[in-house]
Structures are given as C-alpha cells and as structure tokens.
Write an enzyme that holds these catalytic residues in place. Structure first.
Site, PDB file in Angstrom:
ATOM      1  N   ALA A 288       4.555   1.492  -0.803  1.00 57.64           N
ATOM      2  CA  ALA A 288       5.550   1.498  -2.095  1.00 57.64           C
ATOM      3  C   ALA A 288       5.585   0.049  -2.849  1.00 57.64           C
ATOM      4  CB  ALA A 288       7.030   1.583  -1.433  1.00 57.64           C
TER       5      ALA A 288
ATOM      6  N   SER B  75       0.777  -0.925  -0.018  1.00 54.35           N
ATOM      7  CA  SER B  75       0.041  -0.106  -0.033  1.00 54.35           C
ATOM      8  C   SER B  75       0.877   1.402   0.124  1.00 54.35           C
ATOM      9  CB  SER B  75      -0.856   0.071   1.293  1.00 54.35           C
ATOM     10  OG  SER B  75      -0.212  -0.040   2.660  1.00 54.35           O
TER      11      SER B  75
ATOM     12  N   ASP C 144       8.061  -5.588  12.473  1.00 54.33           N
ATOM     13  CA  ASP C 144       7.134  -5.917  11.426  1.00 54.33           C
ATOM     14  C   ASP C 144       7.610  -7.233  10.793  1.00 54.33           C
ATOM     15  OD1 ASP C 144       4.754  -5.698   9.965  1.00 54.33           O
ATOM     16  OD2 ASP C 144       5.753  -4.351   8.448  1.00 54.33           O
TER      17      ASP C 144
ATOM     18  N   LYS D 234      13.207   0.557  -4.070  1.00 56.32           N
ATOM     19  CA  LYS D 234      11.874   0.657  -3.364  1.00 56.32           C
ATOM     20  C   LYS D 234      11.359   2.338  -3.855  1.00 56.32           C
ATOM     21  CE  LYS D 234       9.207  -0.080   0.952  1.00 56.32           C
ATOM     22  NZ  LYS D 234       9.491  -0.622   2.350  1.00 56.32           N
TER      23      LYS D 234
END
Length: 521
Positions: free
Chosen positions: A133, A131, A288, A153
């Site tokens: 990159a 959402s 994460d 990225k």
C-alpha cells in the site's frame, strides 16, 4: 500458461544470479544437476557477491510478493544459515508509488462517494510507498472548514490477483522442493509457504490492521511511552484505511533528534520497556518494529515518546507462552541454565528422556560468553542461531507462535544498537521481568485469578456434591465397591457442602478486604 511463463522467468532469474549452485546442487536427483550444468554452458562467470546477497537481489527482481516472502524467511533462523538470514533481513519494500489519480479513484470506489465529499484536501503525492500500500495525507471535510488532519492508506490496485497467482506458484514449488531437495523435510517448505500465505492475506485486509492498531492503542494508553494513531472507523474499509495523522521524526534521524533535545539513552531504555510490556503484560505486540515504522514525537505535549506505525503484523501469546518465556528469560538472566533445561523438558519441547545435565551444558556454552557485555559487543542473532543449532541437536520442537517474537527481538536489537550501543539489555530487562513474575505468581496474581474465576466457582461449587454422587451411582453396577463409597459419600455430603461454602466465603472475604484496603488508601 501464465504460471508456466512465470516459472520460466523465475528459472532465468535463478540462473542470472548464480543461485543454481546454492539451491539446485542440493537436489537428490543427479539428472537435475546434470540438466543445470547443460543449461548454464557458456554463461558468463558467477557473480562475485555472497550467496545471501545474490538471493536477496533475485527476490527483489522477482517482485513484491517474493520480497515479502524473503522478509518472512529472514525470521526463520531455525531453518536458514545465518549469512542468508542476515541478507534477507535487509529486504526493503522499495517500490515506486502508483499514480495519484489512481489512488483517488480507489478511495472513491471504496467509499462510494466523490473525494471532495469526504476530504477538504487530499495530497495526491504519497508520503510513503511500499509493496502492499501507499499513504497520502489529507484533511477530513467539516462544515465551516478546519477539518481533522489524517493519513489515508490505500491498498495497491490488483494486489489480490497478483498475490493469488504467485502464492499458487509458491505452493507448487514448495512441494517440489520437499520432494527433491536433500534438506526438504527439515526446512518444511510447505509449512513456511502456508505461514506466509496466512500472513499476507492478513496484511491485505486493512480493517484487520485498523483493529490491531486500536487494540495496541488501548493497551499502551497508561504507559505514556508510545503513541498509536487513532482510527477513523467511519472511513476504514478492506482496501482503504483512514487514521489520525502523526507528526514525528523518523527514529533513524538521530542527529535531528539530538538537536531537538531528545534523550537518546532514555529512548533506548523505553524501547526495551515497551517491548517487554507488550509481550509479557499484554501478550499482543507490534511484530514489525523496524526503523521505517517508528518515529519519535518532538511536540511539547508528547515530547520524546515513540510513535508506532504500520500494524499489519502483530504477534500474540497465550498465558502459558508468557509464563514459560518469562521463566526462561529470568533463568537466563540469573544464569540458572539447569532451570532453563528443566523448563524445556517440562514444556514438552524436548523428548522426556533428554539428559538435563547435557542440555544444561550446551545452553551454558551458548549464553555464558555474552553476559556482562554492552549491546555493541553481542549479537542476539548469533545467540539465537546457536540456540537453534543446539535445539536441533536435542530435537527441540520449534514453536510457531514464537517465530514473530524472535523476529521482533532482532528488530529491538538493531534499534537498540542504533540508539545506544552501550545499552545493557540484560540489566534493563531483568527488573521488569522480576516485577512481572511477582505479580503473576505472588499474592496479587492469586487474588486477580480468583477474582476472574469467582463467577465460575460460584456456579460449580454448590453442584459438586451432587455431581460426585451421580458419578458414583452410574458406576455402582460396574463396581460393587462403589456401593460402599456411595454410602460414605451420602454421609459426608453435608460436611463437604459446608466446606465448599466456607471456601467461597473465604474467597469473597479476601476480595472484599482487598477492595476495602484500596478504598481506605
């Protein structure tokens, strides 16, 4: 007007997925519930899916910002029912990629140069899309060819404008919920939205993500269990980030890893070691760690090591946080629930008049059923949820700096359950924590702290007698008794100064002895 129409769309989505019975039924105002009943007259029957699933589908329908918000909400198990938190944890960034030529234009704009001046080759088809990159493989230009393979990225175009628009709306909705909803004050909607606001702004700055990656790479260099890509700093900007290309197998592809000869059980144990090292040794951890961000190397030189990706979210802990958490974990592992209760009181997390025995009994009831069982038979999510319920009963203050740690611990549980359901998380972690506590609280920790504080002591210790004398002089006029203290102080100044210099000599001697011992060995 844009926000007005967006609000109408949100309202229609709420009704479409039958969320009015979940959210609006809890409003204090009767006219709100009556309005909802009128608005939904003739609507088709409610969806059969559970409330958590309907909420997840609604957030996916509302777009990337709401998906991200749901992901953040899923970590707040102190605020949400367990079934809702579990469903929100399933939210994934399933977003179609934006066109390759548009990515090329964004890269050229960020670098201020044509693409072929920077890269020998640039694959316009992205290898990953989320959402925020998407990522493209490329080869840096090098005179004579043979440039370095990298991953690029690229931030999605227009993300900042979309984000600001929806964040303003979320802030307003949070104020309405806090005012009108029965559970508004307990759920702290404004604080949650503010936390999400900060987190999202950080994730939209790719230079910050690159700095996080560099810090983790330095921290993990001596561990030989995890690989972190190196940043190409000459080509890192807030909207484009270029890093070392990592080749590995996604950790979710277990059969492929087994076929390559990877020891899956060791991989599970290594994951626990990496997590506790980042948390308790460094106080800086990848927050994460879901399977999409983790690969495993099968290259001969780095065979079996983790490959960490996507560093937009990291957590940090102070020395006090680390010591408190380590003592709590050790007390849990030793089943010393009284010590756990005492630590909560000592840290100020519960009111000082809390009965230790009552808190001890409540914690025992939560944790005791889960010991001596493999990971497949326990759920850290359920343990955490019951602990939060106990926390509310005893008015425990939830510490915001630990929210990301809770989220990461749940990620580790899911990863460990996938790799080795028989893994004994407690016995795997306990030796690490005992060793860490020994280093922190034993002689090695004392010498290390003395070494770090020596320059400060060397400056302040010679001045201490004079500072005490000045303080007594200032108080002489206010307190006659201070005059006698001042006379006594002058008599003992020389003795005190000698003692202080002796203490400094002892510290320096201890450090010198330690250095000599290391040199001899």
């Amino acid at each position: 007007m844009g926000q007005f129409f967006r609000l109408i769309y949100i309202g229609l989505t709420v009704l479409r997925f039958g969320l009015d019975e979940v959210a609006l039924s809890r409003f204090r105002q009767g006219w709100v519930r009556a309005l909802v009943r009128v608005a939904t007259i003739g609507r088709r029957a409610r969806l059969d899916a559970p409330r958590g699933a309907r909420l997840r589908m609604a957030l996916e329908k509302l777009g990337p910002i709401f998906v991200k918000f749901g992901q953040v909400l899923s970590t707040r198990r102190d605020l949400l029912p367990l079934d809702v938190a579990d469903e929100l944890a399933k939210l994934q960034d399933r977003v179609p990629p934006f066109p390759g030529p548009q990515a090329v234009a964004l890269v050229e704009k960020a670098f201020g140069r044509r693409l072929d001046e920077v890269f020998e080759q640039f694959d316009t088809t992205p290898v990953a899309s989320a959402s925020i990159a998407q990522v493209h493989f490329a080869t840096l230009r090098k005179p004579g060819g043979g440039g370095r393979e990298v991953a690029v990225k690229v931030l999605r175009p227009g993300m900042l404008e979309v984000m600001e628009h929806d964040l303003q709306l979320l802030h307003k909705l949070a104020r309405v919920v806090e005012w009108a909803w029965a559970d508004g004050k307990r759920l702290k909607p404004r604080e949650v939205v503010a936390e999400f606001d900060n987190y999202l702004h950080d994730e939209l700055d790719l230079v910050r993500e690159a700095a996080n990656s560099a810090q983790l790479r330095r921290n993990m260099q001596g561990l030989d269990l995890v690989l972190v890509p190196e940043m190409v700093w000459d080509y890192c900007t807030p909207s484009v980030m270029v890093m070392e290309r990592m080749d590995g197998v996604p950790i979710s592809q277990l059969q492929r890893l087994r076929d390559a000869g990877v020891d899956i059980q060791k991989l599970a144990r290594d994951g626990v070691t990496i997590f506790f090292t980042q948390v308790f040794r460094d106080g800086f951890f990848h927050a994460d760690m879901h399977p999409g961000n983790i690969q495993v190397s099968i290259a001969p030189r780095t065979f079996g090591r983790y490959i960490a990706l996507d560093f937009g979210i990291v957590g940090t802990l102070t020395d006090n946080d680390k010591e408190y958490l380590a003592q709590n974990f050790l007390a849990f592992f030793r089943r010393d629930y009284k010590r756990v209760a005492e630590l909560h009181v000592e840290s100020g997390w519960v009111p000082p008049d809390t009965r230790i025995d009552a808190l001890e009994s409540a914690i025992r009831a939560v944790c005791e059923p889960h010991f001596d069982r493999p990971l497949k038979d326990i759920s850290l999510g359920q343990v955490l949820m019951r602990l939060f319920q106990t926390s509310r009963r005893f008015n425990v203050e939830i510490q915001p700096q630990l929210v990301l740690l809770q989220k990461t611990l749940l990620n580790i549980e899911g990863l460990g359950r996938q790799l080795d359901p028989e893994l004994d998380l407690w016995n795997t972690a306990k030796p690490f924590l005992e060793t860490w506590m020994h280093r922190q609280l034993g002689w090695a920790g004392l010498v290390e702290r003395l070494k770090n504080e020596a320059p400060h002591y060397a400056q302040i210790l010679p001045e201490l007698p004079r500072l005490v004398q000045q303080a007594l002089l200032r108080s002489r006029d206010r307190d006659p008794a201070a005059q006698a203290l001042l006379v006594e102080q002058r008599r003992t100044n020389r003795l005190l100064q000698a003692l202080l210099y002796g203490a400094v000599g002892f510290v320096l001697g201890a450090l010198a002895a330690q250095m000599a011992t290391r040199w001899l060995h």
